[in-house]
Design a protein around this motif. Structure first.
Motif, PDB file in Angstrom:
ATOM      1  N   GLY A 102       0.779  -1.226   0.000  1.00 43.68           N
ATOM      2  CA  GLY A 102       0.000   0.000   0.000  1.00 43.68           C
ATOM      3  C   GLY A 102       0.810   1.274   0.000  1.00 43.68           C
ATOM      4  O   GLY A 102       2.029   1.285   0.094  1.00 43.68           O
ATOM      5  N   SER A 103       0.080   2.359  -0.116  1.00 44.79           N
ATOM      6  CA  SER A 103       0.682   3.683  -0.144  1.00 44.79           C
ATOM      7  C   SER A 103      -0.327   4.665   0.421  1.00 44.79           C
ATOM      8  O   SER A 103      -1.506   4.351   0.594  1.00 44.79           O
ATOM      9  N   ALA A 104       0.154   5.874   0.710  1.00 42.61           N
ATOM     10  CA  ALA A 104      -0.751   6.912   1.201  1.00 42.61           C
ATOM     11  C   ALA A 104      -1.842   7.197   0.169  1.00 42.61           C
ATOM     12  O   ALA A 104      -2.989   7.492   0.522  1.00 42.61           O
ATOM     13  N   ARG A 105      -1.492   7.081  -1.103  1.00 43.40           N
ATOM     14  CA  ARG A 105      -2.477   7.336  -2.159  1.00 43.40           C
ATOM     15  C   ARG A 105      -3.588   6.293  -2.137  1.00 43.40           C
ATOM     16  O   ARG A 105      -4.774   6.628  -2.246  1.00 43.40           O
ATOM     17  N   GLN A 106      -3.230   5.014  -1.997  1.00 44.01           N
ATOM     18  CA  GLN A 106      -4.250   3.965  -1.956  1.00 44.01           C
ATOM     19  C   GLN A 106      -5.128   4.097  -0.720  1.00 44.01           C
ATOM     20  O   GLN A 106      -6.341   3.914  -0.788  1.00 44.01           O
ATOM     21  N   ARG A 107      -4.508   4.413   0.400  1.00 41.81           N
ATOM     22  CA  ARG A 107      -5.286   4.633   1.621  1.00 41.81           C
ATOM     23  C   ARG A 107      -6.255   5.799   1.416  1.00 41.81           C
ATOM     24  O   ARG A 107      -7.433   5.717   1.781  1.00 41.81           O
ATOM     25  N   GLY A 108      -5.751   6.864   0.806  1.00 38.54           N
ATOM     26  CA  GLY A 108      -6.596   8.031   0.566  1.00 38.54           C
ATOM     27  C   GLY A 108      -7.765   7.724  -0.345  1.00 38.54           C
ATOM     28  O   GLY A 108      -8.888   8.197  -0.117  1.00 38.54           O
ATOM     29  N   GLN A 109      -7.533   6.921  -1.387  1.00 35.25           N
ATOM     30  CA  GLN A 109      -8.616   6.563  -2.306  1.00 35.25           C
ATOM     31  C   GLN A 109      -9.688   5.750  -1.588  1.00 35.25           C
ATOM     32  O   GLN A 109     -10.888   5.939  -1.829  1.00 35.25           O
ATOM     33  N   PHE A 110      -9.256   4.852  -0.707  1.00 32.92           N
ATOM     34  CA  PHE A 110     -10.233   4.073   0.051  1.00 32.92           C
ATOM     35  C   PHE A 110     -11.049   4.977   0.969  1.00 32.92           C
ATOM     36  O   PHE A 110     -12.274   4.854   1.056  1.00 32.92           O
ATOM     37  N   ILE A 111     -10.380   5.897   1.650  1.00 29.75           N
ATOM     38  CA  ILE A 111     -11.088   6.791   2.571  1.00 29.75           C
ATOM     39  C   ILE A 111     -12.073   7.679   1.813  1.00 29.75           C
ATOM     40  O   ILE A 111     -13.203   7.902   2.276  1.00 29.75           O
ATOM     41  N   VAL A 112     -11.684   8.177   0.644  1.00 31.15           N
ATOM     42  CA  VAL A 112     -12.596   9.000  -0.156  1.00 31.15           C
ATOM     43  C   VAL A 112     -13.856   8.207  -0.512  1.00 31.15           C
ATOM     44  O   VAL A 112     -14.984   8.712  -0.414  1.00 31.15           O
ATOM     45  N   SER A 113     -13.685   6.953  -0.911  1.00 23.82           N
ATOM     46  CA  SER A 113     -14.847   6.121  -1.255  1.00 23.82           C
ATOM     47  C   SER A 113     -15.706   5.850  -0.031  1.00 23.82           C
ATOM     48  O   SER A 113     -16.944   5.877  -0.101  1.00 23.82           O
ATOM     49  N   LEU A 114     -15.066   5.595   1.103  1.00 21.49           N
ATOM     50  CA  LEU A 114     -15.828   5.326   2.321  1.00 21.49           C
ATOM     51  C   LEU A 114     -16.553   6.584   2.800  1.00 21.49           C
ATOM     52  O   LEU A 114     -17.682   6.508   3.308  1.00 21.49           O
ATOM     53  N   GLU A 115     -15.938   7.730   2.625  1.00 18.29           N
ATOM     54  CA  GLU A 115     -16.619   8.989   2.970  1.00 18.29           C
ATOM     55  C   GLU A 115     -17.841   9.206   2.083  1.00 18.29           C
ATOM     56  O   GLU A 115     -18.856   9.758   2.532  1.00 18.29           O
ATOM     57  N   ALA A 116     -17.766   8.766   0.830  1.00 22.63           N
ATOM     58  CA  ALA A 116     -18.933   8.860  -0.055  1.00 22.63           C
ATOM     59  C   ALA A 116     -20.055   7.954   0.439  1.00 22.63           C
ATOM     60  O   ALA A 116     -21.242   8.304   0.349  1.00 22.63           O
ATOM     61  N   VAL A 117     -19.696   6.788   0.970  1.00 22.15           N
ATOM     62  CA  VAL A 117     -20.694   5.889   1.556  1.00 22.15           C
ATOM     63  C   VAL A 117     -21.317   6.540   2.788  1.00 22.15           C
ATOM     64  O   VAL A 117     -22.542   6.513   2.979  1.00 22.15           O
ATOM     65  N   GLU A 118     -20.484   7.126   3.630  1.00 15.38           N
ATOM     66  CA  GLU A 118     -20.971   7.829   4.822  1.00 15.38           C
ATOM     67  C   GLU A 118     -21.967   8.926   4.430  1.00 15.38           C
ATOM     68  O   GLU A 118     -23.043   9.067   5.027  1.00 15.38           O
ATOM     69  N   ARG A 119     -21.624   9.677   3.408  1.00 11.37           N
ATOM     70  CA  ARG A 119     -22.487  10.772   2.950  1.00 11.37           C
ATOM     71  C   ARG A 119     -23.798  10.228   2.372  1.00 11.37           C
ATOM     72  O   ARG A 119     -24.880  10.790   2.619  1.00 11.37           O
ATOM     73  N   ALA A 120     -23.713   9.132   1.618  1.00  9.37           N
ATOM     74  CA  ALA A 120     -24.921   8.551   1.021  1.00  9.37           C
ATOM     75  C   ALA A 120     -25.902   8.084   2.091  1.00  9.37           C
ATOM     76  O   ALA A 120     -27.122   8.253   1.946  1.00  9.37           O
ATOM     77  N   LEU A 121     -25.398   7.510   3.164  1.00  9.17           N
ATOM     78  CA  LEU A 121     -26.273   7.058   4.244  1.00  9.17           C
ATOM     79  C   LEU A 121     -26.923   8.241   4.955  1.00  9.17           C
ATOM     80  O   LEU A 121     -28.112   8.202   5.297  1.00  9.17           O
ATOM     81  N   ARG A 122     -26.152   9.298   5.169  1.00 14.96           N
ATOM     82  CA  ARG A 122     -26.716  10.490   5.811  1.00 14.96           C
ATOM     83  C   ARG A 122     -27.795  11.113   4.931  1.00 14.96           C
ATOM     84  O   ARG A 122     -28.877  11.483   5.417  1.00 14.96           O
ATOM     85  N   GLU A 123     -27.521  11.214   3.636  1.00 11.13           N
ATOM     86  CA  GLU A 123     -28.492  11.814   2.723  1.00 11.13           C
ATOM     87  C   GLU A 123     -29.752  10.965   2.602  1.00 11.13           C
ATOM     88  O   GLU A 123     -30.864  11.493   2.458  1.00 11.13           O
ATOM     89  N   ALA A 124     -29.597   9.636   2.662  1.00 10.95           N
ATOM     90  CA  ALA A 124     -30.772   8.760   2.591  1.00 10.95           C
ATOM     91  C   ALA A 124     -31.702   8.989   3.773  1.00 10.95           C
ATOM     92  O   ALA A 124     -32.925   8.803   3.667  1.00 10.95           O
ATOM     93  N   ALA A 125     -31.120   9.396   4.908  1.00 11.42           N
ATOM     94  CA  ALA A 125     -31.928   9.679   6.095  1.00 11.42           C
ATOM     95  C   ALA A 125     -32.473  11.104   6.091  1.00 11.42           C
ATOM     96  O   ALA A 125     -33.215  11.485   7.009  1.00 11.42           O
ATOM     97  N   GLY A 126     -32.091  11.899   5.083  1.00 20.52           N
ATOM     98  CA  GLY A 126     -32.559  13.274   5.014  1.00 20.52           C
ATOM     99  C   GLY A 126     -31.929  14.177   6.052  1.00 20.52           C
ATOM    100  O   GLY A 126     -32.513  15.200   6.428  1.00 20.52           O
ATOM    101  N   ALA A 127     -30.722  13.818   6.520  1.00 21.21           N
ATOM    102  CA  ALA A 127     -30.062  14.590   7.577  1.00 21.21           C
ATOM    103  C   ALA A 127     -29.109  15.614   6.974  1.00 21.21           C
ATOM    104  O   ALA A 127     -28.519  15.402   5.909  1.00 21.21           O
TER     105      ALA A 127
END
Length: 409
Positions: A122-147
């Motif tokens: 791994g690398s900092a770049r790969q870790r960052g790409q994973f975190i960006v995708s996971l943050e998108a999941v976090e945001r999608a769940l919040r938006e689905a709840a209308g929060a």
């Protein structure tokens, strides 16, 4: 007429694609049979299965006499057949609209980022790409709840990808992989997705996990960090720590059993790394202990020689899975000693650790029996053998008897 469904899935319940189909069958309450075959990483496929699936790929389903490969194809066929028979599960069928398709693309994006990172140093770049995708999941769940942005998840309301009160097919597609991500990036990369004692960086993802774990079908199919962390590498060619990553020793020590000691913390208590066991409808430790004892006693004739593999010969050829050895030969000279020790474990679960320790037979081969029990402890699989809390209790009671045997040795 009611279709006849047979699901061919892996023996150890490691396969995430099998878990998806399993979840759909449970949610639809489809009558089905299960036939189990080993994954390639811990055994050879039998010839009868090769005739059904020449590639050896799982899952496979036989539906009304038709063989269907590929988990998504199986799911689509099941949904098309049962759409009119499951009106209470409308959420399962809402996957054709653009929102659902967008979320399914996000799931594949997250999966790809995870695979690129966890299977290499791994690398900092790969870790960052994973975190960006996971943050998108976090945001999608919040938006689905209308929060609103920055809002905390509701304390007593479910959180799912399409909103509402029940899981959807989108949740089912995410579930097997988010579960394995949470275990693997913690164990091999030191990144904590789930809350732990300090809350967590992804509160909406944690709320989603809690909502899923309150669903009986997911609670029955979910695994634990130990099983996932050790079953994943042989399936995908290995998992690797980052060279400049955090110290993994305390994380791996806890997941690998440093916390399997009596008395166990309450099921609802969150440890530093392993999520609390809440499940569907709460946890009754007495019932969980009885389930562990029942699994041990009802499979007694197989469990004793299995544990005696620790004292026998390793199998040839070896398999890729660290804790699998289907060709091993048990040492039958120790069967009686191991049998007595496992009876003490059952007594510890059903009566009390003190009574079991007091009843241990003096003499014999305590060191060998302790080694056999440790071998068994490290191979208790969730959910293959029993649910998460039952496995925690069994491992802890095994350790208690191991300690008592080692004092005799």
């Amino acid at each position: 007429t009611e279709p006849t469904v047979t699901l061919y899935r892996d023996t150890a319940a490691w396969c995430p694609y099998c878990q998806k189909v399993w979840l759909v069958l449970e949610e639809l309450r489809v009558p089905y049979m299960v036939k189990k075959v080993p994954m390639s990483c811990y055994g050879d496929k039998p010839m009868w299965f090769r005739r059904i699936s020449p590639s050896g790929q799982i899952p496979v389903a036989e539906i009304d006499g038709r063989i269907v490969n590929e988990s998504n194809d199986i799911i689509v066929m099941l949904l098309s057949m049962y759409q009119e028979k499951a009106p209470e599960h409308r959420e399962l069928f809402d996957f054709d609209d653009e929102k659902a398709q967008q979320l399914l693309r996000l799931e594949r994006q997250l999966f790809s980022a995870w695979m690129r990172w966890v299977t290499t140093p791994g690398s900092a770049r790969q870790r960052g790409q994973f975190i960006v995708s996971l943050e998108a999941v976090e945001r999608a769940l919040r938006e689905a709840a209308g929060a609103a942005e920055g809002a905390a998840p509701p304390a007593n309301a479910p959180v799912f990808f399409l909103g509402g009160d029940n899981m959807s097919l989108v949740d089912i597609q995410f579930a097997p992989f988010l579960e394995r991500m949470a275990a693997s990036v913690l164990y091999y990369k030191g990144m904590q997705i789930r809350g732990g004692r300090d809350g967590g960086q992804f509160p909406w993802v944690e709320a989603w996990f809690r909502s899923m774990e309150a669903t009986p079908s997911y609670a029955a199919t979910r695994s634990d960090h130990f099983t996932n962390a050790h079953s994943l590498p042989p399936q995908i060619g290995g998992c690797y720590p980052d060279g400049d990553g955090p110290d993994l020793a305390p994380i791996q020590a806890e997941i690998d059993g440093s916390s399997w000691k009596l008395p166990l913390p309450a099921a609802e208590a969150t440890s530093a790394y392993e999520p609390a066991v809440l499940g569907a409808g709460g946890v009754d430790d007495a019932a969980a202990a009885r389930e562990a004892a029942f699994s041990l006693l009802s499979n007694h004739a197989a469990v004793v020689p299995f544990a005696c593999r620790a004292l026998g010969k390793k199998g040839m050829p070896p398999v890729r899975a660290e804790y699998a050895d289907p060709n091993a030969t048990p040492n039958e000279n120790f069967v009686d000693y191991v049998d007595a020790a496992l009876r003490a474990v059952a007594q510890s679960l059903l009566e009390s650790p003190a009574a079991a320790e007091a009843g241990l037979v003096q003499g014999g081969e305590p060191a060998a029996a302790a080694e056999a029990l440790a071998y068994l402890r490290d191979r208790v699989g969730v959910p293959r053998d029993m649910p998460h809390r039952s496995a925690q209790l069994l491992r802890a009671h095994l350790n208690h008897i191991i300690d008592a045997l080692e004092k005799q040795a």
